[in-house]
Write an enzyme that holds these catalytic residues in place. Structure first.
Site, PDB file in Angstrom:
ATOM      1  N   HIS A   1     -10.220 -11.473   9.484  1.00 27.40           N
ATOM      2  CA  HIS A   1      -9.224 -12.327   8.838  1.00 27.40           C
ATOM      3  C   HIS A   1      -7.858 -11.677   8.963  1.00 27.40           C
ATOM      4  O   HIS A   1      -7.748 -10.543   9.418  1.00 27.40           O
ATOM      5  CB  HIS A   1      -9.594 -12.645   7.389  1.00 27.40           C
ATOM      6  CG  HIS A   1      -9.598 -11.477   6.447  1.00 27.40           C
ATOM      7  ND1 HIS A   1     -10.486 -10.437   6.550  1.00 27.40           N
ATOM      8  CD2 HIS A   1      -8.811 -11.193   5.379  1.00 27.40           C
ATOM      9  CE1 HIS A   1     -10.256  -9.565   5.574  1.00 27.40           C
ATOM     10  NE2 HIS A   1      -9.236  -9.991   4.853  1.00 27.40           N
TER      11      HIS A   1
ATOM     12  N   HIS B   1      -5.440 -10.562   6.945  1.00 27.28           N
ATOM     13  CA  HIS B   1      -4.760  -9.631   6.026  1.00 27.28           C
ATOM     14  C   HIS B   1      -4.321  -8.358   6.744  1.00 27.28           C
ATOM     15  O   HIS B   1      -4.999  -7.879   7.653  1.00 27.28           O
ATOM     16  CB  HIS B   1      -5.670  -9.291   4.834  1.00 27.28           C
ATOM     17  CG  HIS B   1      -5.732 -10.396   3.816  1.00 27.28           C
ATOM     18  ND1 HIS B   1      -6.752 -10.523   2.914  1.00 27.28           N
ATOM     19  CD2 HIS B   1      -4.878 -11.418   3.583  1.00 27.28           C
ATOM     20  CE1 HIS B   1      -6.531 -11.582   2.143  1.00 27.28           C
ATOM     21  NE2 HIS B   1      -5.406 -12.149   2.540  1.00 27.28           N
TER      22      HIS B   1
ATOM     23  N   ASP C   1      -4.247  -5.276   6.053  1.00 24.52           N
ATOM     24  CA  ASP C   1      -5.127  -4.098   6.101  1.00 24.52           C
ATOM     25  C   ASP C   1      -6.334  -4.327   7.024  1.00 24.52           C
ATOM     26  O   ASP C   1      -7.281  -3.536   7.025  1.00 24.52           O
ATOM     27  CB  ASP C   1      -5.583  -3.691   4.690  1.00 24.52           C
ATOM     28  CG  ASP C   1      -6.402  -4.771   3.996  1.00 24.52           C
ATOM     29  OD1 ASP C   1      -6.035  -5.952   4.065  1.00 24.52           O
ATOM     30  OD2 ASP C   1      -7.425  -4.403   3.376  1.00 24.52           O
ATOM     31  N   HIS C   2      -6.278  -5.396   7.830  1.00 20.37           N
ATOM     32  CA  HIS C   2      -7.328  -5.661   8.818  1.00 20.37           C
ATOM     33  C   HIS C   2      -6.761  -5.852  10.227  1.00 20.37           C
ATOM     34  O   HIS C   2      -7.490  -5.724  11.197  1.00 20.37           O
ATOM     35  CB  HIS C   2      -8.155  -6.893   8.402  1.00 20.37           C
ATOM     36  CG  HIS C   2      -8.845  -6.681   7.081  1.00 20.37           C
ATOM     37  ND1 HIS C   2     -10.192  -6.466   6.970  1.00 20.37           N
ATOM     38  CD2 HIS C   2      -8.344  -6.577   5.824  1.00 20.37           C
ATOM     39  CE1 HIS C   2     -10.495  -6.261   5.694  1.00 20.37           C
ATOM     40  NE2 HIS C   2      -9.397  -6.330   4.977  1.00 20.37           N
TER      41      HIS C   2
ATOM     42  N   HIS D   1     -12.570 -15.848   0.750  1.00 20.16           N
ATOM     43  CA  HIS D   1     -11.550 -14.807   0.552  1.00 20.16           C
ATOM     44  C   HIS D   1     -10.240 -15.293   1.166  1.00 20.16           C
ATOM     45  O   HIS D   1      -9.193 -15.278   0.524  1.00 20.16           O
ATOM     46  CB  HIS D   1     -12.034 -13.508   1.189  1.00 20.16           C
ATOM     47  CG  HIS D   1     -11.040 -12.385   1.148  1.00 20.16           C
ATOM     48  ND1 HIS D   1     -10.629 -11.801  -0.023  1.00 20.16           N
ATOM     49  CD2 HIS D   1     -10.364 -11.745   2.144  1.00 20.16           C
ATOM     50  CE1 HIS D   1      -9.748 -10.837   0.260  1.00 20.16           C
ATOM     51  NE2 HIS D   1      -9.565 -10.797   1.557  1.00 20.16           N
TER      52      HIS D   1
ATOM     53  N   ASP E   1     -13.929  -8.843   4.227  1.00 26.06           N
ATOM     54  CA  ASP E   1     -13.779  -8.809   2.769  1.00 26.06           C
ATOM     55  C   ASP E   1     -14.577  -9.932   2.104  1.00 26.06           C
ATOM     56  O   ASP E   1     -14.155 -10.486   1.091  1.00 26.06           O
ATOM     57  CB  ASP E   1     -12.292  -8.961   2.382  1.00 26.06           C
ATOM     58  CG  ASP E   1     -11.466  -7.734   2.719  1.00 26.06           C
ATOM     59  OD1 ASP E   1     -12.041  -6.718   3.132  1.00 26.06           O
ATOM     60  OD2 ASP E   1     -10.226  -7.801   2.574  1.00 26.06           O
TER      61      ASP E   1
ATOM     62  N   HIS F   1     -14.207  -2.217   2.911  1.00 26.86           N
ATOM     63  CA  HIS F   1     -13.624  -1.352   1.865  1.00 26.86           C
ATOM     64  C   HIS F   1     -14.693  -0.527   1.154  1.00 26.86           C
ATOM     65  O   HIS F   1     -15.831  -0.981   0.992  1.00 26.86           O
ATOM     66  CB  HIS F   1     -12.903  -2.194   0.801  1.00 26.86           C
ATOM     67  CG  HIS F   1     -11.664  -2.862   1.284  1.00 26.86           C
ATOM     68  ND1 HIS F   1     -10.426  -2.265   1.239  1.00 26.86           N
ATOM     69  CD2 HIS F   1     -11.468  -4.082   1.836  1.00 26.86           C
ATOM     70  CE1 HIS F   1      -9.512  -3.095   1.724  1.00 26.86           C
ATOM     71  NE2 HIS F   1     -10.118  -4.212   2.100  1.00 26.86           N
TER      72      HIS F   1
HETATM   73 FE    FE Z   1      -9.103  -5.973   2.929  1.00 25.84          FE
HETATM   74 ZN    ZN Z   2      -8.634  -9.215   2.844  1.00 20.23          ZN
END
Ligand code: FE
Ligand code: ZN
Length: 257
Positions: A54, A56, A58-59, A113, A137, A175
């Site tokens: 996805h 985001h 942090d990905h 998410h 996530d 995570h």
């Molecule tokens: Fe994340």
């Molecule tokens: Zn995420």
């Protein structure tokens, strides 16, 4: 296929898949590029694919820099993420497949998410081998992702797809949230002995800074409250029986935890 887990940022995991014979690699959700590049140098492999779950940051934060180093690599992501994943080239939907090093992953469309979230599942190639699920996530060890762009009904539908996979599937979530997830889980499912045991094991692991990812899907089915909307104990806590309502109530309680 070898899988390397690289811890980055405060609690993210980046996964590098590699084929030692062909000296090629793929990376799942590169939050940052540098540790991936270091590892690729170490194993002397060429990066041929980025598998994003996805959009985001942090990905996908490492996408740009990885492409600079490996201009021929291919960036995969969900069809609904068009315009949100840097340099995305392939737009995947449910039942698509992606190939890496003699393995074929099935794609699951799992909104909740985010509205575009997908998962990659590599089935076992022979009996007794684990399957490998990269679910970003959506399912976490002992928990699940927050509903930023989806409804409880969508998330139940998405998690139900993943929950159908065999118990002997490794869950490579993005995570290290497990300890906190289980702290919450025991408050909503206090009589669950498997959960109590898991909580103790995870406490010990985290005291020694041992990673708790991947987990096994069979263990998630027994202990993760977000896969257990049809369990009487959780239905009682939620004061509902309808899956989306049970899930939504438990998710709401976790948001306040
Ligand atoms: Fe994340
Ligand atoms: Zn995420």
């Amino acid at each position: 296929m070898k899988i390397k887990r690289i811890p980055v940022l405060s609690d993210n995991y980046v996964f590098v898949l590699s084929d030692p014979q062909q000296k090629v690699a793929a990376v799942v959700d590169p939050a940052v590029a540098e540790p991936v590049l270091d590892y690729l140098t170490e194993i002397d492999a060429q990066l041929i694919a980025i598998f994003n779950t996805h959009h985001h940051f942090d990905h996908v934060g490492g996408n740009q820099k990885l492409i600079q180093h490996f201009p021929d690599l291919c960036v995969y992501g969900g069809a609904e993420d068009r315009g949100r994943i840097p340099q995305q080239q392939v737009f995947l939907t449910e039942q698509d497949t992606v190939k890496f090093a003699n393995r074929v992953a099935k794609v699951f469309f799992i909104p909740g998410h985010t509205r575009a979230h997908i998962a990659y599942y590599f089935p076992p190639t022979m009996p007794g081998e684990t399957g490998e699920l990269f679910c970003g996530d959506t399912i976490f060890a002992g928990g699940c992702g927050r509903l930023f762009e989806g409804t409880p009904a969508q998330m139940v539908n998405s998690i139900a797809k993943l929950r159908n996979l065999p118990d002997n599937t490794r869950v490579w979530c993005a995570h290290e949230y497990t300890l906190n997830n289980l702290k919450f889980a025991i408050t909503v499912d206090p009589e669950n002995v498997n959960l109590q045991n898991r909580y103790q094991e995870v406490q010990q692991a985290r005291n020694q800074r041992v990673a708790t990812v991947p987990s096994l899907l069979g263990i998630e089915k027994q202990t993760n409250p977000f896969l257990r909307w049809d369990t009487p104990a959780l239905q009682a806590i939620a004061k509902h029986q309808e899956p989306a309502r049970v899930f939504g109530r438990i998710r709401g309680m976790k948001d306040q935890f």
